[in-house]
Design a protein around this motif. Structure first.
Motif, PDB file in Angstrom:
ATOM      1  N   GLN A 100      41.227  36.937  38.925  1.00  0.00           N
ATOM      2  CA  GLN A 100      42.603  37.147  39.353  1.00  0.00           C
ATOM      3  C   GLN A 100      43.604  36.619  38.326  1.00  0.00           C
ATOM      4  O   GLN A 100      44.575  37.274  37.992  1.00  0.00           O
ATOM      5  CB  GLN A 100      42.824  36.471  40.696  1.00  0.00           C
ATOM      6  CG  GLN A 100      44.254  36.631  41.180  1.00  0.00           C
ATOM      7  CD  GLN A 100      44.434  36.095  42.579  1.00  0.00           C
ATOM      8  OE1 GLN A 100      43.495  35.619  43.193  1.00  0.00           O
ATOM      9  NE2 GLN A 100      45.639  36.177  43.076  1.00  0.00           N
ATOM     10  N   ASN A 101      43.363  35.386  37.817  1.00  0.00           N
ATOM     11  CA  ASN A 101      44.309  34.837  36.832  1.00  0.00           C
ATOM     12  C   ASN A 101      43.809  35.100  35.412  1.00  0.00           C
ATOM     13  O   ASN A 101      44.182  34.398  34.491  1.00  0.00           O
ATOM     14  CB  ASN A 101      44.545  33.361  37.079  1.00  0.00           C
ATOM     15  CG  ASN A 101      43.289  32.556  36.919  1.00  0.00           C
ATOM     16  OD1 ASN A 101      42.242  33.100  36.559  1.00  0.00           O
ATOM     17  ND2 ASN A 101      43.348  31.278  37.153  1.00  0.00           N
ATOM     18  N   TYR A 102      42.937  36.069  35.257  1.00  0.00           N
ATOM     19  CA  TYR A 102      42.373  36.548  33.972  1.00  0.00           C
ATOM     20  C   TYR A 102      41.395  35.568  33.359  1.00  0.00           C
ATOM     21  O   TYR A 102      40.451  35.980  32.694  1.00  0.00           O
ATOM     22  CB  TYR A 102      43.464  36.891  32.944  1.00  0.00           C
ATOM     23  CG  TYR A 102      44.676  37.559  33.537  1.00  0.00           C
ATOM     24  CD1 TYR A 102      44.521  38.625  34.411  1.00  0.00           C
ATOM     25  CD2 TYR A 102      45.954  37.127  33.258  1.00  0.00           C
ATOM     26  CE1 TYR A 102      45.610  39.241  34.992  1.00  0.00           C
ATOM     27  CE2 TYR A 102      47.058  37.733  33.831  1.00  0.00           C
ATOM     28  CZ  TYR A 102      46.871  38.786  34.695  1.00  0.00           C
ATOM     29  OH  TYR A 102      47.949  39.371  35.262  1.00  0.00           O
ATOM     30  N   GLY A 118      51.707  40.123  30.762  1.00  0.00           N
ATOM     31  CA  GLY A 118      50.738  40.116  31.857  1.00  0.00           C
ATOM     32  C   GLY A 118      49.781  41.295  31.812  1.00  0.00           C
ATOM     33  O   GLY A 118      48.578  41.152  31.979  1.00  0.00           O
ATOM     34  N   GLN A 150      45.725  41.280  31.186  1.00  0.00           N
ATOM     35  CA  GLN A 150      44.844  41.971  32.109  1.00  0.00           C
ATOM     36  C   GLN A 150      43.873  42.858  31.336  1.00  0.00           C
ATOM     37  O   GLN A 150      42.683  42.882  31.605  1.00  0.00           O
ATOM     38  CB  GLN A 150      45.712  42.804  33.048  1.00  0.00           C
ATOM     39  CG  GLN A 150      44.946  43.639  34.015  1.00  0.00           C
ATOM     40  CD  GLN A 150      44.133  42.784  34.930  1.00  0.00           C
ATOM     41  OE1 GLN A 150      44.657  41.904  35.585  1.00  0.00           O
ATOM     42  NE2 GLN A 150      42.843  42.993  34.948  1.00  0.00           N
ATOM     43  N   GLU A 165      40.562  40.634  42.780  1.00  0.00           N
ATOM     44  CA  GLU A 165      42.015  40.823  42.872  1.00  0.00           C
ATOM     45  C   GLU A 165      42.668  40.864  41.494  1.00  0.00           C
ATOM     46  O   GLU A 165      43.565  40.081  41.204  1.00  0.00           O
ATOM     47  CB  GLU A 165      42.645  39.698  43.691  1.00  0.00           C
ATOM     48  CG  GLU A 165      41.964  39.517  45.036  1.00  0.00           C
ATOM     49  CD  GLU A 165      42.945  39.176  46.130  1.00  0.00           C
ATOM     50  OE1 GLU A 165      44.156  39.363  45.924  1.00  0.00           O
ATOM     51  OE2 GLU A 165      42.483  38.754  47.196  1.00  0.00           O
ATOM     52  N   SER A 213      46.782  41.355  41.262  1.00  0.00           N
ATOM     53  CA  SER A 213      47.766  40.707  42.141  1.00  0.00           C
ATOM     54  C   SER A 213      48.761  39.840  41.377  1.00  0.00           C
ATOM     55  O   SER A 213      49.766  39.431  41.933  1.00  0.00           O
ATOM     56  CB  SER A 213      47.072  39.892  43.222  1.00  0.00           C
ATOM     57  OG  SER A 213      46.068  39.104  42.672  1.00  0.00           O
ATOM     58  N   ASN A 214      48.503  39.565  40.086  1.00  0.00           N
ATOM     59  CA  ASN A 214      49.492  38.800  39.321  1.00  0.00           C
ATOM     60  C   ASN A 214      50.476  39.683  38.556  1.00  0.00           C
ATOM     61  O   ASN A 214      51.285  39.181  37.792  1.00  0.00           O
ATOM     62  CB  ASN A 214      48.800  37.869  38.325  1.00  0.00           C
ATOM     63  CG  ASN A 214      48.254  36.626  38.994  1.00  0.00           C
ATOM     64  OD1 ASN A 214      48.428  36.460  40.199  1.00  0.00           O
ATOM     65  ND2 ASN A 214      47.615  35.774  38.249  1.00  0.00           N
ATOM     66  N   LEU A 215      50.373  40.993  38.746  1.00  0.00           N
ATOM     67  CA  LEU A 215      51.250  41.900  37.992  1.00  0.00           C
ATOM     68  C   LEU A 215      52.395  42.379  38.871  1.00  0.00           C
ATOM     69  O   LEU A 215      52.311  42.338  40.100  1.00  0.00           O
ATOM     70  CB  LEU A 215      50.444  43.107  37.513  1.00  0.00           C
ATOM     71  CG  LEU A 215      49.263  42.813  36.599  1.00  0.00           C
ATOM     72  CD1 LEU A 215      48.530  44.091  36.263  1.00  0.00           C
ATOM     73  CD2 LEU A 215      49.720  42.117  35.331  1.00  0.00           C
ATOM     74  N   ASP A 216      53.475  42.847  38.232  1.00  0.00           N
ATOM     75  CA  ASP A 216      54.574  43.379  39.042  1.00  0.00           C
ATOM     76  C   ASP A 216      54.211  44.771  39.555  1.00  0.00           C
ATOM     77  O   ASP A 216      53.265  45.398  39.087  1.00  0.00           O
ATOM     78  CB  ASP A 216      55.896  43.377  38.268  1.00  0.00           C
ATOM     79  CG  ASP A 216      55.848  44.267  37.055  1.00  0.00           C
ATOM     80  OD1 ASP A 216      55.566  45.467  37.212  1.00  0.00           O
ATOM     81  OD2 ASP A 216      56.083  43.766  35.939  1.00  0.00           O
ATOM     82  N   ARG A 232      51.271  47.348  38.348  1.00  0.00           N
ATOM     83  CA  ARG A 232      50.096  47.376  39.204  1.00  0.00           C
ATOM     84  C   ARG A 232      49.632  48.815  39.415  1.00  0.00           C
ATOM     85  O   ARG A 232      48.450  49.117  39.350  1.00  0.00           O
ATOM     86  CB  ARG A 232      50.451  46.725  40.547  1.00  0.00           C
ATOM     87  CG  ARG A 232      49.273  46.096  41.221  1.00  0.00           C
ATOM     88  CD  ARG A 232      49.688  45.424  42.501  1.00  0.00           C
ATOM     89  NE  ARG A 232      50.677  44.381  42.272  1.00  0.00           N
ATOM     90  CZ  ARG A 232      51.454  43.888  43.235  1.00  0.00           C
ATOM     91  NH1 ARG A 232      51.369  44.364  44.465  1.00  0.00           N
ATOM     92  NH2 ARG A 232      52.305  42.933  42.972  1.00  0.00           N
TER      93      ARG A 232
END
Lengths: 301, 328
Positions: free
Chosen positions: B82-84, B136, B140, B159, B162-165, B169
């Motif tokens: 999720q946070n890469y 971001g 990714q 996920e 989920s950290n992208l706008d 996304r």
């Protein structure tokens, strides 16, 4: 210059703020000079004793004891320093500095290595009594060298390590402070990083070497400075376990140069030794500071 | 390329069972999305397939081989976090090459495989940069690149978007789908976003509180939700639930009738039920009409924006066809 520096080009408002209206200059100017004046006075205050020591190390013995004390350097610089470095009073200062350097480096590197490994074990491995071990390490924070010095002496003497580098270094290596610092840092490293490394096939020690260690380099640099000075300034412990002048370290050596009873002290040589004793920590601070700042910039998120 | 089988997988965290037995056989090259609200155990399930969590009971098979006891690296999988989880002190190239380096591949092979992945992901200009110098979306991509260069049999995504706008996304969602199709690699993808699940999945697993409520193709799950939870979770706005008694449905013993918002029609003719229009939301292509039924239940009607808009506060009749209703 401006073209190469995107930050400067992108922030014209700040630049224009630096050349304010004429009315602003005066007010800002007085504050500017006042703060600098304060800093300069403080600096002189702190620097004066060092200056006196330097002056005393460049004049002859009679000139020091005859009041008033000289405030400008004399012509004996090379004579005094040569005498200090080569012959000293009990042992040559060059030898004492070498001893101090070996002790300080041994303590610093040992402490960093041990505390990195123990913090790694405590943060990343689940083993029985993990918390107990952590608190045991933490507990030793409350026991400085001076408190446990007699039993430590017994142990070192029992191992026959008096008058040796290992005797100077090993008892001072264990460090709760550094372990604690690295533990706190490791806990801020996201778990996913360890998991990604695991998926990539890195065994625990590989993860430690390839990822954790490079990420900790700013902490290591900061600790190196602090611990080197700590090691260099050790006084009580070397005084206790080194009886052979050839094993003296420089910080305790200075004290031993002081005359006992009615002997006259060779103050110029003692002062030259003091100045020399200051040089290595200063070099370490200045050189590591560069690395420290570069490290900070590199790991900025 | 490989099949993945989960056989009655259970997970217990210190006496609390969080996964209550999941079974699924995943075909080679299939894209499976595990979807559910947070805390339903979907990430735990994925991490058990990855080997980052131990399996309490049951069997995980990848390519027909039992892998329960294998380390993640020996399972022939790659994971995107999720946070890469990019290594911050390494360049993009080194991040992607790290796994291959550990596997002891030759320098030439590493360079070739990284170059190939970088080209595929349009990362070529950034290979020398550090992760913090990337946006971001680029981070990714690096995380995906790290997974691709290993040429695994199974991709695991936890996920990843989920950290992208919102805009990025949608774009990355498409890219992931294309990539998976092109490489033909079996993929397991965890998300809480039902739109991602609908658009990406060949089949989806809808999880609720440690159980797989329904496993099936997205449209099939959408049309025939097996439980009320699935019906409410998949679809936005969610399915409307009506008291079956209220609408005179004696044919069924079920207490609740479910009907999708787009299947409800506001009618001036014969109505099956009715209510007061509370407010309307015009979204451009469509309009959502929120209606309060006599028993206090709220239903949403989704209608074309060209359809006549009822006034707020007015009474309307609602109707639908029998084929669109579901009972729970």
């Amino acid at each position: 210059m401006t073209a190469r520096d995107p930050l400067a080009a992108a922030t014209p408002p700040v630049k224009s703020g630096r050349t304010p209206a004429p009315g602003m200059v005066e007010r800002r100017g007085s504050g500017y000079w006042l703060t600098h004046l304060g800093l300069i006075i403080g600096l002189l205050f702190v620097f004066f004793p060092i200056w006196l020591a330097f002056v005393a190390s460049t004049v002859s013995q009679p000139e020091i004891v005859r009041p008033p004390m000289p405030l400008l350097p004399g012509d004996r610089f090379f004579d005094n320093y040569r005498k200090a470095l080569v012959s000293g009073i009990n042992a040559p200062v060059a030898l004492m500095m070498l001893n101090s350097l070996i002790m300080a480096m041994g303590i610093t590197l040992g402490k960093i290595a041990i505390s990195l490994l123990s913090a790694f074990a405590i943060v990343y491995f689940r083993f029985p009594l993990r918390r107990v071990f952590f608190w045991l390490i933490f507990l030793t924070l409350m026991l400085p060298v001076e408190v446990r010095i007699v039993p430590t002496y017994e142990v070192v003497a029992g191992f026959g390590m008096l008058n040796s580098y290992s005797g100077l270094i090993f008892p001072l290596i264990a460090s709760a402070t550094a372990t604690f610092l690295f533990r706190q840092f490791f806990m801020t490293v996201p778990d996913e990083l360890a998991e990604a490394a695991r998926v990539d096939g890195a065994r625990p020690m590989r993860f430690f070497w390839d990822i954790l260690l490079p990420m900790s380099r700013t902490n290591i640099a900061a600790l190196f400075v602090i611990l080197f000075i700590y090691g260099w300034n050790q006084y009580l412990w070397p005084l206790l376990i080194t009886t052979d002048p050839s094993m003296n370290t420089i910080v305790m050596g200075i004290k031993q140069m002081f005359p006992a009873g009615d002997d006259t002290a060779d103050w110029p040589v003692i002062m030259a030794t003091s100045i020399l004793a200051m040089i290595p920590p200063v070099i370490v601070v200045i050189s590591m500071q560069k690395l420290f700042i570069r490290g900070l910039v590199d790991s900025e998120k | 390329m490989a099949t993945v089988s989960l056989d009655n997988i259970r997970k217990t965290f210190s006496k609390t069972e969080v996964i209550h037995g999941i079974d699924i056989d995943i075909a080679d090259g299939e894209f499976i999305v595990i979807v559910g609200p947070s805390g339903c155990g979907k990430s735990t399930l994925l991490r058990m397939v990855a080997g980052l969590e131990t399996v309490t009971s049951g069997e995980v098979r990848i390519g027909g081989q039992r892998v329960n006891e294998r380390e993640p690296m020996d399972r022939d999988i790659a994971m995107v976090f999720q946070n890469y989880a990019l290594y911050p002190h390494m360049s993009v190239f080194d991040n992607m090459a790290y796994g291959l380096k550990i596997a002891g591949r030759s320098k030439a092979e590493i360079a070739e495989r990284v170059a190939e992945a970088a080209k595929l992901l349009q990362l070529e200009p950034y290979l020398k940069r550090r992760p913090r110098e990337l946006s971001g979306g680029q981070r990714q991509r690096v995380a995906m690149g790290r997974a691709i260069v290993r040429k695994p049999s199974v991709f695991l995504f936890d996920e990843p978007l989920s950290n992208l706008d919102a805009k990025l996304r949608v774009q990355m969602r498409l890219e992931i789908k294309q990539l998976q199709r092109r490489l033909g690699v079996t993929a397991l993808y965890v998300t809480h976003d039902q739109v991602e699940a609908m658009t990406l999945a060949d089949r989806m697993i809808v999880m609720n509180d440690g159980r797989a409520d329904q496993i099936g193709a997205p449209l099939e799950v959408y049309a025939n939700p097996r439980t009320r939870f699935v019906a409410g979770f998949i679809g936005s706005p969610p399915m409307n639930f009506l008291d079956a008694g209220l609408v005179n449905e004696p044919a069924s013993e079920a207490a609740t009738l479910g009907i999708r918002p787009e299947h409800l029609q506001i009618t001036t003719g014969e109505a099956r039920t009715g209510g007061i229009v509370l407010y309307t939301e015009a979204l451009g292509a469509e309009t959502l009409v929120h209606v309060k039924l006599p028993d206090g239940a709220m239903v949403t009607v989704r209608q074309d924006s060209t359809a006549a808009l009822p006034e707020e506060g007015s009474a309307v009749g609602l109707t639908w066809s029998d084929s669109d209703q579901v009972f729970f």
